[in-house]
Design a protein around this motif. Structure first.
Motif, short mmCIF file in Angstrom:
data_model
loop_
_atom_site.label_atom_id
_atom_site.label_comp_id
_atom_site.label_asym_id
_atom_site.label_seq_id
_atom_site.Cartn_x
_atom_site.Cartn_y
_atom_site.Cartn_z
N UNK A 76 0.84 -1.20 0.00
CA UNK A 76 0.00 0.00 0.00
C UNK A 76 0.87 1.24 0.00
N UNK A 77 0.47 2.22 -0.77
CA UNK A 77 1.15 3.51 -0.80
C UNK A 77 0.79 4.28 0.46
N UNK A 78 1.75 4.95 1.04
CA UNK A 78 1.49 5.80 2.20
C UNK A 78 1.35 7.25 1.81
N UNK A 79 1.53 7.55 0.53
CA UNK A 79 1.46 8.92 0.06
C UNK A 79 0.19 9.13 -0.77
N UNK A 80 -0.33 10.33 -0.67
CA UNK A 80 -1.50 10.67 -1.48
C UNK A 80 -1.09 10.74 -2.95
N UNK A 82 -2.78 11.26 -7.15
CA UNK A 82 -3.98 11.64 -7.90
C UNK A 82 -4.83 10.41 -8.22
N UNK A 83 -6.13 10.61 -8.29
CA UNK A 83 -7.08 9.50 -8.53
C UNK A 83 -6.70 8.66 -9.74
N UNK A 84 -6.26 9.30 -10.82
CA UNK A 84 -5.94 8.55 -12.04
C UNK A 84 -4.64 7.76 -11.93
N UNK A 85 -3.89 7.90 -10.83
CA UNK A 85 -2.65 7.15 -10.63
C UNK A 85 -2.78 6.07 -9.56
N UNK A 86 -3.97 5.94 -8.98
CA UNK A 86 -4.17 4.95 -7.92
C UNK A 86 -4.04 3.55 -8.49
N UNK A 87 -3.29 2.70 -7.79
CA UNK A 87 -3.14 1.30 -8.20
C UNK A 87 -3.89 0.44 -7.20
N UNK A 88 -4.70 -0.48 -7.71
CA UNK A 88 -5.45 -1.37 -6.84
C UNK A 88 -4.54 -2.42 -6.24
N UNK A 89 -4.83 -2.83 -5.01
CA UNK A 89 -4.16 -3.99 -4.42
C UNK A 89 -4.66 -5.24 -5.14
#
Length: 145
Positions: A76-80, A82-89
């Protein structure tokens, strides 16, 4: 279609109904083994029009599916971001795929459905809980995730 060779559950087809019986260790933890099995199951279901309904149940009356293997949360990323860069687990990707199979999916719940197990139940089309036996828990809030 062949519904054999899973490590974390068995699957038996009778007519248009496939019953998936989860049986992985003492508490049915969602680790890489279960995620791989669920992904393989989804691949088969996406191609099989003979199955109309899939029922997920547990061999262990105390646990439906316990939770996601917390050792896997290190990805899991601990940093915010952008929505379009979110990677699903992995768990999120597999459950999204499971929620989109063409069959009706049903959770038959006795015992704990915790964390990722609760999320798996929510990814299915219907949930039926045994009165007085089913327990739901979303521990991520207490863990701060």
């Amino acid at each position: 279609m062949d519904y054999k060779n899973f490590q974390t559950f068995t699957a038996e087809q009778k007519g248009g109904i496939l019953t998936v019986d989860i049986n992985f260790g003492p508490v049915n933890v969602q680790g890489q083994e279960m995620l791989a099995d669920l992904s393989s199951l989804c691949l088969r279901l996406e191609r099989d029009r003979s199955v109309k309904v899939v029922v997920f149940q547990s061999s262990n009356p105390g646990y439906w599916v316990c939770h996601y293997d917390t050792n896997l949360l290190r990805d899991m990323s601990e940093e915010a971001v952008p929505r379009n860069e979110v990677k699903l687990l992995d768990l999120q990707s597999v459950l999204e795929r499971l929620s989109n199979v063409p069959q009706a999916t049903i959770a038959k719940i006795e015992g704990f459905a915790r964390g990722g197990g609760h999320e798996m139940a929510l990814a299915l089309d219907m949930r039926f809980a045994a009165r007085g036996k089913a327990k739901f828990m979303q521990m991520e809030v207490g863990m701060g995730i």
